[in-house]
Scaffold this motif. Structure first.
Motif, PDB file in Angstrom:
ATOM      1  N   HIS A 120      34.645  -5.668   5.247  1.00 45.77           N
ATOM      2  CA  HIS A 120      33.650  -4.986   4.422  1.00 45.77           C
ATOM      3  C   HIS A 120      32.267  -5.638   4.365  1.00 45.77           C
ATOM      4  O   HIS A 120      31.302  -5.034   4.790  1.00 45.77           O
ATOM      5  N   PHE A 121      32.198  -6.830   3.747  1.00 48.73           N
ATOM      6  CA  PHE A 121      30.882  -7.356   3.409  1.00 48.73           C
ATOM      7  C   PHE A 121      30.708  -8.802   3.858  1.00 48.73           C
ATOM      8  O   PHE A 121      31.559  -9.637   3.566  1.00 48.73           O
ATOM      9  N   ILE A 122      29.591  -9.122   4.501  1.00 48.37           N
ATOM     10  CA  ILE A 122      29.169 -10.505   4.651  1.00 48.37           C
ATOM     11  C   ILE A 122      28.092 -10.724   3.598  1.00 48.37           C
ATOM     12  O   ILE A 122      27.147  -9.936   3.489  1.00 48.37           O
ATOM     13  N   GLY A 123      28.290 -11.788   2.785  1.00 46.48           N
ATOM     14  CA  GLY A 123      27.383 -12.028   1.675  1.00 46.48           C
ATOM     15  C   GLY A 123      27.920 -11.358   0.423  1.00 46.48           C
ATOM     16  O   GLY A 123      29.091 -11.023   0.341  1.00 46.48           O
ATOM     17  N   ASP A 124      27.032 -11.173  -0.541  1.00 44.60           N
ATOM     18  CA  ASP A 124      27.402 -10.563  -1.818  1.00 44.60           C
ATOM     19  C   ASP A 124      27.663  -9.069  -1.616  1.00 44.60           C
ATOM     20  O   ASP A 124      26.865  -8.365  -1.014  1.00 44.60           O
ATOM     21  N   TRP A 125      28.785  -8.578  -2.118  1.00 41.42           N
ATOM     22  CA  TRP A 125      29.143  -7.169  -1.874  1.00 41.42           C
ATOM     23  C   TRP A 125      28.123  -6.213  -2.477  1.00 41.42           C
ATOM     24  O   TRP A 125      27.998  -5.064  -2.027  1.00 41.42           O
TER      25      TRP A 125
END
Lengths: 266, 313, 313, 266
Positions: A120-125
């Motif tokens: 899904h996400f790299i970093g803060d979602w």
């Protein structure tokens, strides 16, 4: 000493390791956004080792007489008109919830030392630097007895200490944390990358090197992994594809050479 | 070695009545498919009765008929979970009624929502399934498998029905291949959900068809062989019940069964029913022996023709 | 009087794209059928984009593609609920990715179980549906439509997903009669559940078939007309997506769409995508005008033949 | 004054009252253990008054082109091969839970002044003196907007003050008790017996005489009812079947005269 250049591709090596791990009484489900390696592994097993293995494709047949691989997994399936039957949207929901199937294959944009996967996400979602593809079906990492991981790039961006977001639970924080969280299925049983084969140590559930592909060194694996792997004293070489396996793959399953031309590896 | 493995053919799932009976034991929970007196695995029912199996728990479609009444008549049943148990326009189920009134069997009073909801819970891997459709009914007061609860969303209490998971489902389809891929000519009623909720599935079919025929039209498969433990080839195996589009129910035979049961239960003289059971349940040595006793090929041809013409004569 | 009433014919549900558009308004919750880039009502998607509808909430199959990415590209979308949004082997969904990374749309991160579970809650008339299959996933932490709860039976906490009820479902089937009885050549994926969960259903079809044909084989009907508000006849209406057994997806067209989107998003110069939208979305006056622009009958014949032969050329 | 003997049967009278109450945008569901009167009513309405009414049969078609009535409702349906589509076990579950259909018809072994129906037990449920047939589907009295009651015997054993067991909830204890119990559907809207037509008074939800069949007296109704009915000052006569209704019934729907030969009434 530089390992010899093999006459098969890293993707073919991954495929045969998976195929040998499947069982005649398994109910296989193949699908997902990336189908190449799972598709080839299941078809290879079905043709060579597990004639009675039941195969369900997510789009949406039971035991189809599959034609050769296509770049599109969904089209590969669609082109095959013969099957035992079809599965409905209800079936997919039920099979997912119930853990009816024996295994599923997942890759990911990140995976960590406990086999958790991020799609899904790299970093803060809330404001990610990268938004991954997401997952069609998380269930297959939660409810079935086992699932397989097939990262097609083995580097420190993919093999991280802790994933930014758990899309697909592996062993969570290791130890008995998966069991404590009430997850029904067994968790990831095997991870095969372009460099080696890995399982998860029984107690800690940390990823452990199981075998090293013929043309790879342990150092290369360690250097490309973003966390501390459990390394056994004498990691054996991965058994390369047999002539029969290669013949079946190249003549019947993948005649156009998708597995030989795949981008990825590092 | 690998080529050897490859050369092994796919295993056939065809079996005999005897093979299928080996899967049925005392005190099992058995579910029957079909609906009312449609698509009943009647010959397997008679075989179970003949084997003198005891202590069965039964459920199936919310509308049950011959299969349950007969097993109650021979004393094979400990508990039934059912909505309506009867013979539709032919009348109530005599042996079931009497057993309830005498208290010789246990009943869990249910209906479509409680039974199908129970199967769906199993099928979806959850301990219960929410239903709302029996609120206000006294079933809520007497059924041990339902209760009211406060759901995680919404203000109204709703009903939970506990998961039901039969040990074995016994279904009758019109046709299947030898791998158990079954097709129905018409509506399968609740057979799919019952099959999915059961630990094993035994299928009886009027006809075995080739796998090629199945494979060419996969959209016609209703129960995939994947779920099926054994297929038993029993032509007219649903008789005296109906097999959709193949043959109608044998009204005269069912009336005879009901009448003999009523006579025996009223008079306290079990002779009429005993005679029925001897002739049609205990003595027949095979499906063909049974069919000869109920009118043979001539009668079966008539029941087929009635279905085809869509009228009674 | 009674004979007058009797003489009224059954109402046809055929409508035009314009008729169908009259059912779509700003801020609606719209669900699309199909799966990946299969069976998408693509022409209705372009019509909605052309109408400059705003503020849509979208969901549908857990694997979405062209339909959502295009509506995001034209700024029609406020919120998407989806599992995977991408083009399978052709790559990720460029406009979706960018919108999430810029924070210009809201996303509810879901998957098959949360979406289908949400529809099933609506379909079964309950405020939520129990699922167990996302335990351990961080989706539980960030999705507003799921929560853990203690069920009325069993000791383990399970997950509840809230009921989802789209205002309108837009589905593409291969064929239907004028009363909206739709048939699919192959798997309908989740279209049945999406149709049942939605307040209204708009159906686009490659072909209209006679009601007699439908009535003769009722077992082939997948979406009964009972549920359908309007049927729009749009030959090749799924293009550039695939319509099962009728024609394959137009790989070159989809690649062009993805490439132009990527160019526009990377360079900050919207010209390549604008050009695409002008030529294929805003200017075409009808399905036939659109089809002429994407290669006309010659291209469509090719896409049909590829499906029939089961290979790419 | 003895009322004249009509040239139609009490069952035909019941059928036409129901048929006239159905609506063109209704989704009808017919089925249940006793199908004759509901089947005829729905078919009569569909043929004369409601060409667009959607009809679902429990066994298991959508808008079938039905042939004439058979003693078996399920066989009647089965003999009809043409339809819009079929409904599955899933559909039946969902439709029942959701209240998707507009109405259903029920009869019973007992019914009471608030329209509650007993199909299960006379006496104590643990050891009943009579075990009734039970109900295939209770839901249709709980979730749909309305349901109909069609007792085929109108006597004091059937019309009781309080049923021994509520199989199908009507208005429970009257007033707003049904609503308070959280039942979604509207409840019984009309009860037609062989003697008269009844509805339920708006506030108390007690059964009220609406009209008296042509050949029946109010006294006869009162004498055969085991509870106090609300009797309006001038109860009108039930409008008898019209010639068109009788022609449709006898020529097309019930040519073998099932409705004329039915056992029941008192």
């Amino acid at each position: 000493m530089t390992p010899k250049q093999p006459d098969y591709s890293w993707a073919e090596q991954m495929v045969v390791v998976f195929a040998r791990d499947l069982k005649d009484d398994d109910v296989a489900m193949m699908g997902g956004a990336r189908h190449d390696i799972p598709f080839a592994a299941v078809m290879l097993a079905k043709n060579l080792y597990c004639p009675n293995m039941n195969v369900i494709t997510t789009g949406c047949y039971i035991n189809p007489t599959l034609t050769a691989m296509h770049y599109s997994g969904h089209t590969s399936v669609l082109y095959s008109k013969e099957a035992d039957g079809m599965i409905s949207g209800y079936d997919i929901f039920e099979v997912s919830e119930r853990g009816y199937i024996s295994f599923f294959f997942y890759h990911g944009i990140q995976l960590d030392k406990y086999g958790n996967v991020n799609l899904h996400f790299i970093g803060d979602w809330k404001k990610p630097t990268v938004r991954g593809p997401g997952a069609v079906n998380i269930s297959m990492s939660v409810t079935p007895p086992r699932h397989y991981l097939f990262p097609i790039r083995h580097n420190k961006r993919a093999f991280v200490d802790k994933v930014d977001f758990i899309t697909l639970p592996g062993y969570l924080d290791g130890g008995d944390s998966r069991k404590k969280a009430g997850l029904k299925g067994g968790g990831p049983c095997l991870c095969v990358s372009p460099l080696g084969v890995f399982d998860f140590e029984e107690k800690s559930k940390r990823m452990r090197l199981k075998s090293v592909h013929e043309w790879v060194t342990v150092k290369e694996i360690v250097d490309n992994t973003g966390f501390e792997l459990i390394i056994p004293e004498n990691a054996p070489a991965t058994k390369p594809p047999t002539p029969e396996e290669l013949r079946m793959l190249r003549e019947k399953i993948d005649p156009t050479g998708i597995l030989r031309g795949m981008a990825g590896r590092l | 070695m690998t080529l050897e493995a490859h050369s092994q053919p796919r295993k056939s799932k065809l079996g005999t009545v005897k093979d299928a009976l080996s899967l049925i034991h005392d005190n099992m929970y058995v579910a029957f498919g079909g609906h009312v007196y449609f698509n009943k695995a009647s010959h397997m029912v008679r075989a179970i009765a003949k084997k003198r199996v005891k202590g069965l728990t039964l459920s199936g479609s919310p509308y049950a008929s011959y299969e349950m009444d007969l097993l109650i008549a021979v004393g094979a049943v400990k508990k039934v979970m059912v909505g309506n148990l009867g013979f539709e326009y032919l009348g109530l189920a005599p042996n079931f009624r009497k057993a309830v009134q005498l208290g010789t069997i246990e009943t869990v009073v249910g209906d479509e929502s409680t039974l199908i909801g129970g199967y769906m819970a199993t099928v979806e891997g959850i301990p219960y399934h929410p239903i709302i459709s029996i609120k206000g009914s006294d079933i809520l007061k007497i059924s041990p498998i339902v209760k009211l609860y406060k759901p995680p969303w919404g203000n109204e209490e709703i009903v939970a029905v506990q998961a039901l998971s039969p040990d074995v489902a016994i279904l009758h389809a019109q046709e299947a291949d030898e791998y158990g891929n079954a097709r129905y000519k018409g509506q399968p009623y609740f057979d799919q959900i019952i099959a999915k909720a059961s630990k094993k599935v035994i299928l009886t079919v009027d006809e075995i068809i080739s796998h090629d025929k199945v494979a060419a039209e996969p959209e016609k498969t209703v129960i995939p062989g994947l779920m099926v433990e054994m297929v038993v080839h029993l032509p007219f195996g649903a008789h005296p019940c109906l097999s959709t589009r193949n043959y109608v129910h044998d009204e005269a035979h069912l009336k005879d069964y009901i009448q003999r049961s009523q006579q025996s239960l009223k008079a306290g003289d079990t002779a009429p029913l005993d005679e029925y059971l001897r002739k049609y349940v205990y003595e027949p040595e095979s499906i063909y022996d049974y069919l000869d006793r109920v009118g043979g090929l001539e009668r079966m041809t008539k029941l087929k023709m009635m279905m085809e013409l869509g009228r009674d004569s």
